[in-house]
Design a protein around this motif. Structure first.
Motif, PDB file in Angstrom:
ATOM      1  N   PRO A   5       0.823  -1.210   0.000  1.00 47.53           N
ATOM      2  CA  PRO A   5       0.000   0.000   0.000  1.00 47.53           C
ATOM      3  C   PRO A   5       0.865   1.273   0.000  1.00 47.53           C
ATOM      4  O   PRO A   5       1.962   1.316   0.557  1.00 47.53           O
ATOM      5  CB  PRO A   5      -0.814  -0.094   1.284  1.00 47.53           C
ATOM      6  N   GLN A   6       0.338   2.284  -0.633  1.00 49.09           N
ATOM      7  CA  GLN A   6       1.060   3.551  -0.773  1.00 49.09           C
ATOM      8  C   GLN A   6       1.277   4.231   0.586  1.00 49.09           C
ATOM      9  O   GLN A   6       2.316   4.856   0.809  1.00 49.09           O
ATOM     10  CB  GLN A   6       0.294   4.488  -1.721  1.00 49.09           C
ATOM     11  N   TRP A   7       0.309   4.103   1.493  1.00 42.38           N
ATOM     12  CA  TRP A   7       0.474   4.748   2.798  1.00 42.38           C
ATOM     13  C   TRP A   7       1.650   4.157   3.573  1.00 42.38           C
ATOM     14  O   TRP A   7       2.320   4.847   4.335  1.00 42.38           O
ATOM     15  CB  TRP A   7      -0.812   4.672   3.614  1.00 42.38           C
ATOM     16  N   LEU A   8       1.919   2.862   3.371  1.00 43.92           N
ATOM     17  CA  LEU A   8       3.046   2.230   4.045  1.00 43.92           C
ATOM     18  C   LEU A   8       4.383   2.723   3.458  1.00 43.92           C
ATOM     19  O   LEU A   8       5.338   2.976   4.197  1.00 43.92           O
ATOM     20  CB  LEU A   8       2.933   0.706   3.924  1.00 43.92           C
ATOM     21  N   ILE A   9       4.418   2.886   2.144  1.00 47.23           N
ATOM     22  CA  ILE A   9       5.618   3.422   1.497  1.00 47.23           C
ATOM     23  C   ILE A   9       5.854   4.861   1.942  1.00 47.23           C
ATOM     24  O   ILE A   9       6.984   5.255   2.257  1.00 47.23           O
ATOM     25  CB  ILE A   9       5.477   3.324  -0.036  1.00 47.23           C
ATOM     26  N   ASP A  10       4.787   5.664   2.007  1.00 49.78           N
ATOM     27  CA  ASP A  10       4.907   7.042   2.468  1.00 49.78           C
ATOM     28  C   ASP A  10       5.374   7.110   3.919  1.00 49.78           C
ATOM     29  O   ASP A  10       6.218   7.955   4.276  1.00 49.78           O
ATOM     30  CB  ASP A  10       3.567   7.777   2.326  1.00 49.78           C
ATOM     31  N   PHE A  11       4.851   6.210   4.742  1.00 54.75           N
ATOM     32  CA  PHE A  11       5.278   6.171   6.143  1.00 54.75           C
ATOM     33  C   PHE A  11       6.753   5.794   6.251  1.00 54.75           C
ATOM     34  O   PHE A  11       7.510   6.366   7.041  1.00 54.75           O
ATOM     35  CB  PHE A  11       4.418   5.184   6.948  1.00 54.75           C
ATOM     36  N   GLY A  12       7.205   4.834   5.459  1.00 55.24           N
ATOM     37  CA  GLY A  12       8.607   4.431   5.462  1.00 55.24           C
ATOM     38  C   GLY A  12       9.518   5.573   5.013  1.00 55.24           C
ATOM     39  O   GLY A  12      10.581   5.803   5.606  1.00 55.24           O
ATOM     40  N   ASN A  13       9.091   6.291   3.971  1.00 49.66           N
ATOM     41  CA  ASN A  13       9.886   7.443   3.509  1.00 49.66           C
ATOM     42  C   ASN A  13       9.915   8.545   4.570  1.00 49.66           C
ATOM     43  O   ASN A  13      10.952   9.184   4.769  1.00 49.66           O
ATOM     44  CB  ASN A  13       9.313   7.983   2.196  1.00 49.66           C
ATOM     45  N   TRP A  14       8.783   8.774   5.237  1.00 48.13           N
ATOM     46  CA  TRP A  14       8.732   9.791   6.291  1.00 48.13           C
ATOM     47  C   TRP A  14       9.658   9.397   7.442  1.00 48.13           C
ATOM     48  O   TRP A  14      10.405  10.228   7.960  1.00 48.13           O
ATOM     49  CB  TRP A  14       7.284   9.934   6.788  1.00 48.13           C
ATOM     50  N   LEU A  15       9.632   8.121   7.834  1.00 47.14           N
ATOM     51  CA  LEU A  15      10.481   7.637   8.916  1.00 47.14           C
ATOM     52  C   LEU A  15      11.963   7.733   8.529  1.00 47.14           C
ATOM     53  O   LEU A  15      12.810   8.112   9.349  1.00 47.14           O
ATOM     54  CB  LEU A  15      10.102   6.192   9.256  1.00 47.14           C
ATOM     55  N   LEU A  16      12.282   7.423   7.283  1.00 47.53           N
ATOM     56  CA  LEU A  16      13.658   7.544   6.803  1.00 47.53           C
ATOM     57  C   LEU A  16      14.130   8.995   6.832  1.00 47.53           C
ATOM     58  O   LEU A  16      15.256   9.283   7.236  1.00 47.53           O
ATOM     59  CB  LEU A  16      13.768   6.977   5.385  1.00 47.53           C
ATOM     60  N   ASP A  17      13.250   9.932   6.433  1.00 51.25           N
ATOM     61  CA  ASP A  17      13.600  11.354   6.502  1.00 51.25           C
ATOM     62  C   ASP A  17      13.840  11.797   7.943  1.00 51.25           C
ATOM     63  O   ASP A  17      14.770  12.570   8.218  1.00 51.25           O
ATOM     64  CB  ASP A  17      12.491  12.215   5.872  1.00 51.25           C
TER      65      ASP A  17
END
Length: 105
Positions: A2-14
């Motif tokens: 899901p896109q929300w999981l990818i967005d959450f992972g990118n946010w956490l990485l940032d």
């Protein structure tokens, strides 16, 4: 995925990258602060050492010497020579206090 999981992972990485950069910047600032404080202390010590060399003026001790002899000594620069010799001996003395610098003497 899901896109929300990818967005959450990118946010956490940032967030993690920003935290790492912040911690590195804080460490660098702390080291620079320590270095600056050491330089301030060294400047304070060296300013105080200037008064130690105020009594090295050989011309004040030449009042008992005849005027002709005093003139010759001032022309050959005996005052500057003695000041350089005393400064060199002082530097050598201070270098002897540093471990692993006693190579030649």
């Amino acid at each position: 995925m899901p896109q929300w999981l990818i967005d959450f992972g990118n946010w956490l990485l940032d967030i993690l990258k920003t935290m790492a950069n912040t911690i590195l910047t804080m460490a660098k600032d702390a080291m620079l602060f320590i270095f600056e404080q050491m330089m301030i202390l060294i400047t304070f010590i060296l300013d105080g050492m200037g008064t130690l060399f105020s009594g090295l003026d050989i011309t004040s001790y030449m009042s008992g010497i005849p005027s002709g002899t005093a003139w010759v000594l001032s022309q050959i620069g005996i005052g500057q020579a003695l000041s350089m010799i005393i400064a060199a001996l002082t530097i050598r003395f201070f270098l002897q206090l540093i471990p692993f610098v006693r190579l030649g003497s």
